[in-house]
Write an enzyme that holds these catalytic residues in place. Sequence first.
Site, PDB file in Angstrom:
ATOM      1  N   THR A 186       0.817  -1.210   0.000  1.00 43.42           N
ATOM      2  CA  THR A 186       0.000   0.000   0.000  1.00 43.42           C
ATOM      3  C   THR A 186       0.848   1.256   0.000  1.00 43.42           C
ATOM      4  O   THR A 186       1.780   1.375   0.794  1.00 43.42           O
ATOM      5  CB  THR A 186      -0.919   0.032   1.249  1.00 43.42           C
ATOM      6  OG1 THR A 186      -1.656  -1.188   1.287  1.00 43.42           O
ATOM      7  CG2 THR A 186      -1.880   1.204   1.196  1.00 43.42           C
ATOM      8  N   ASP A 217      -8.853  -1.668   3.581  1.00 43.45           N
ATOM      9  CA  ASP A 217      -9.067  -0.327   4.140  1.00 43.45           C
ATOM     10  C   ASP A 217      -8.741   0.796   3.160  1.00 43.45           C
ATOM     11  O   ASP A 217      -9.273   1.902   3.270  1.00 43.45           O
ATOM     12  CB  ASP A 217      -8.192  -0.149   5.391  1.00 43.45           C
ATOM     13  CG  ASP A 217      -6.705  -0.335   5.080  1.00 43.45           C
ATOM     14  OD1 ASP A 217      -6.366  -1.172   4.210  1.00 43.45           O
ATOM     15  OD2 ASP A 217      -5.870   0.350   5.702  1.00 43.45           O
TER      16      ASP A 217
HETATM   17  N1  GLY Z   1      -3.951  -2.117   3.582  1.00 39.13           N
HETATM   18  C1  GLY Z   1      -4.186  -2.707   2.343  1.00 39.13           C
HETATM   19  C2  GLY Z   1      -5.208  -3.743   2.348  1.00 39.13           C
HETATM   20  O1  GLY Z   1      -5.529  -4.301   3.385  1.00 39.13           O
HETATM   21  O2  GLY Z   1      -5.716  -4.044   1.297  1.00 39.13           O
END
Ligand code: GLY
Length: 325
Positions: A186, A217
């Site tokens: 991410t 998220d």
């Molecule tokens: N933080 C990235 C995901 O959980 O998709």
Amino acid sequence: MGSLGLATINLPKISSPVKKPIVISTWDSGMPVNAEAWKILSNQGKSVDAVEAGAIYIENDINCCVGLGGFPDRDGIVTLDACIMDEKANCGAVAGLEQIKHPISVARKLMETTPHVILVGAGAQQFALENGFKLEEKKLSDDASKAYNQWLIQSKYQPEINIENKKQNGPFAPNFFEDGTANHDTMGLVAMDFNGDLSGAVTTSGMAYKIHGRVGDSPIIGAGLFVDNEIGAATSSGVGEEVIRICGTHLVVEFMRNGYSPEMACKKACERIVKRDPKKAATLQVGFLALNKKGEYGGYAIQKGFVFSVKSNDENEIHSTKFLI
Ligand code: GLY
């Protein structure tokens, strides 16, 4: 008169100057992302343009585990999530988007041209195509393909923590390892421009080998990204389900509203995750990153290993975060 008989002067309260412009982003891969955002920020550009430019930069990097070069889901399909939020709480997001190179720009287009906030899957792709985005080939990058084939041997869905400490297999480095496990996925960045306006962007291919259709998220406003132009902005990386459960970045901003420093606000959000289920938290990683209106920043993670990148007039650095476990 003062106690020594001297006249007291009512000096204005001294406070340190606001550090702006500034951009902070997740992981060490945030350094070139910040550099891209800085081109706009240092020319007195808007923070929303800067964060989009940073996200586009990393989405273009086919060797990075963000964008179409990222890791696929368990069916071998790369699905992308992204969101963007500006100083007026305008926001846009896409989730489960396939074959489009710049999900962040689709999210921005949605934000600026429609009354909606989130589009998913086929609808998001249709919107992108209607707005001039090109349909890319349905193909994994060489690295992602090797990792996926390796992963298929066991097909075990288990996000790794502390993956930074794992021994890397030369040809597969730096983004995945000999057993197919994938590195962090991410890119989140938040910035404050010359005007003191805050914006943020997040882009990701999501958790590697997720169930097709799973959304983490990253594209959820208040989970992977939140901006309140009166207070500050925050972003997250790690196991998205845990971040969603506590509305993570909204919580971080609310802690800052209540007077906590960015680092302490991030720490308290991590504690909220751990408190809910300490045993489970010990098996996963979540990191938060925050910037307040004074240009102060900080991060915190559940586990060791989360780092973030900072660019301002004073610095161009990678910082390690403290951690709970
Ligand atoms: N933080 C990235 C995901 O959980 O998709």
